[in-house]
Design a protein around this motif. Sequence first.
Motif, PDB file in Angstrom:
ATOM      1  N   ARG B  53       2.088   9.637 -22.147  1.00 44.95           N
ATOM      2  CA  ARG B  53       0.638   9.849 -22.158  1.00 44.95           C
ATOM      3  C   ARG B  53       0.269  11.135 -22.868  1.00 44.95           C
ATOM      4  O   ARG B  53      -0.790  11.235 -23.468  1.00 44.95           O
ATOM      5  N   VAL B  54       1.164  12.134 -22.810  1.00 32.41           N
ATOM      6  CA  VAL B  54       0.901  13.395 -23.505  1.00 32.41           C
ATOM      7  C   VAL B  54       0.796  13.148 -25.014  1.00 32.41           C
ATOM      8  O   VAL B  54      -0.007  13.743 -25.711  1.00 32.41           O
ATOM      9  N   ALA B  56       0.438   9.880 -26.366  1.00 33.59           N
ATOM     10  CA  ALA B  56      -0.405   8.724 -26.675  1.00 33.59           C
ATOM     11  C   ALA B  56      -1.885   9.044 -26.572  1.00 33.59           C
ATOM     12  O   ALA B  56      -2.676   8.566 -27.385  1.00 33.59           O
ATOM     13  N   VAL B  57      -2.258   9.866 -25.592  1.00 41.81           N
ATOM     14  CA  VAL B  57      -3.687  10.123 -25.402  1.00 41.81           C
ATOM     15  C   VAL B  57      -4.308  10.818 -26.616  1.00 41.81           C
ATOM     16  O   VAL B  57      -5.320  10.343 -27.136  1.00 41.81           O
ATOM     17  N   PRO B  58      -3.690  11.910 -27.143  1.00 43.58           N
ATOM     18  CA  PRO B  58      -4.274  12.491 -28.364  1.00 43.58           C
ATOM     19  C   PRO B  58      -4.240  11.534 -29.553  1.00 43.58           C
ATOM     20  O   PRO B  58      -5.207  11.439 -30.304  1.00 43.58           O
ATOM     21  N   ALA B  59      -3.119  10.806 -29.691  1.00 38.35           N
ATOM     22  CA  ALA B  59      -2.994   9.887 -30.832  1.00 38.35           C
ATOM     23  C   ALA B  59      -4.057   8.799 -30.768  1.00 38.35           C
ATOM     24  O   ALA B  59      -4.746   8.530 -31.751  1.00 38.35           O
ATOM     25  N   ASN B  60      -4.206   8.198 -29.571  1.00 40.53           N
ATOM     26  CA  ASN B  60      -5.201   7.136 -29.437  1.00 40.53           C
ATOM     27  C   ASN B  60      -6.608   7.691 -29.603  1.00 40.53           C
ATOM     28  O   ASN B  60      -7.479   7.036 -30.181  1.00 40.53           O
ATOM     29  N   GLY B  61      -6.815   8.925 -29.101  1.00 35.75           N
ATOM     30  CA  GLY B  61      -8.127   9.536 -29.239  1.00 35.75           C
ATOM     31  C   GLY B  61      -8.473   9.774 -30.694  1.00 35.75           C
ATOM     32  O   GLY B  61      -9.580   9.486 -31.149  1.00 35.75           O
ATOM     33  N   LEU B  62      -7.480  10.250 -31.447  1.00 38.28           N
ATOM     34  CA  LEU B  62      -7.683  10.518 -32.873  1.00 38.28           C
ATOM     35  C   LEU B  62      -8.051   9.244 -33.607  1.00 38.28           C
ATOM     36  O   LEU B  62      -9.027   9.192 -34.351  1.00 38.28           O
ATOM     37  N   SER B  63      -7.266   8.186 -33.337  1.00 38.58           N
ATOM     38  CA  SER B  63      -7.541   6.940 -34.052  1.00 38.58           C
ATOM     39  C   SER B  63      -8.883   6.383 -33.607  1.00 38.58           C
ATOM     40  O   SER B  63      -9.606   5.775 -34.391  1.00 38.58           O
TER      41      SER B  63
END
Lengths: 176, 283
Positions: B53-54, B56-63
């Motif tokens: 989650r550390v 995935a959360v920024p990555a998903n947020g960015l996309s």
Amino acid sequence: MYRLSKLRFGFPIILFLMLLLDGSISQNFSAHMFHYPTAMVSHLVVLWLVCGVLFEADANDFEMPIGRWAIVAGIVFDLYYTGIFGIYIFIFPLLVYLTRLLVSYIRPNFLSGLLIYFIDITVLEALGYLAGRAIHLSSMSGTDFMVNTLGPTLAFNLAMFVVLFFPIRWVYNWLK
Amino acid sequence: MQKFSFNRRLVIIIVCLIVSFALMTVSVAIRNKKSTPPLIQQFGNDIVGLTDRVVAVPANGLSGSVGAVSELLNTYQENQQLKQQVSELAQTKVRDQTLAKENKQLKQEIKLNDSLTDYTAISSAVITRTPSSWQNQVIINKGSSAGVVKNMPVMSGSGLVGRVAEVNKTNSKVELITDNNDSANRFAVQITTKSGKTVNGVLSGYNNTTGQITMNNITTKAKISKGDKVVTSGLGGVTPKGLYVGKVAKASGDDYGLSTKLNINPATDLSDLNIVTVAVTKQ
């Protein structure tokens, strides 16, 4: 000296970062990467392992336990991503072994690294496919596999190699 | 000496192969039979899931934010079209509410507590996706502690997308219906034809080239036409009745000419999942 360098912690941390990034990339770009029927599979974790071996050979007296970390990465990959234990736990260390073998024949630089990485990805995908066929995870035919999976995956990963080779070398020299 | 080392290497390779196959067989057996994986595997998966989650959360947020910008460009046009649909939807929704209420009252009247159509929804976010070309599998951030049980159907947007394949404490794996392995997408479904007849069948696979789900083993002579809606029938297992699967794209005879084979256009875009809903039936 490996024991004293920052790589001792930096290598595994970035290894796991790459492992998790593979999943995130697949998730966020799934509309493009898994655009049926073709599938591009991101293997950043293999890129990091292979680059580790390449740069290890560059610096003479610098042995890293890449094989052991490859096994750990394989275990996490199997349990967390696929749920089928016993595939990548063997393939990842095999790739490290294969890369070391090739590096002992060819002096590693950017271009020969690209070739070595080409062979690694082909072996990785082919063995993954054979294992998938053996336990009925996939029913894809061999030609379909080559056209729809192997080709696009190779293209994607070689592009990633070209893009990330120099940044990774920089990170590696910084950590060393 | 050379010969000895060659032999040793061969032995290592063979041992590795045997161990690999043994491990694979065991884990496939566990996956098929047990409702949860072994405790140690669950524990490991939970830890990796939390770490993920550390990342995935920024990555998903960015996309998500990049997607938001690109979506902004055709918002106006979409808004116009959606406005029209909303006015129609309001009417349907009010009627739907009235019918649901009436249905509830009627059920109380005949003391029927839960029928096949009842389910509660657990919504969850997709953390990550398996980087593999044949395992179309996503990992969601709800597990057994939130009430997810193996084999529950998973929906996204308007339609069915897959089923829960493995449950850990805080995350679980969802096999999408695009996955073509032996056990992935066998959902019992039904079609109500234009003439009012009900046709039962089972989803049997996914066609990679056309992106359509196939439904096989239909022996009825009822005429199924293009555009008929396919929903789950609620028969057999934990799938509730009435989850929307897709629309019939083409009806044809199967490979042997004995039964009818249907191609179904799935209701949701299966390659782009962010939020999914797990349908929980009361049993």
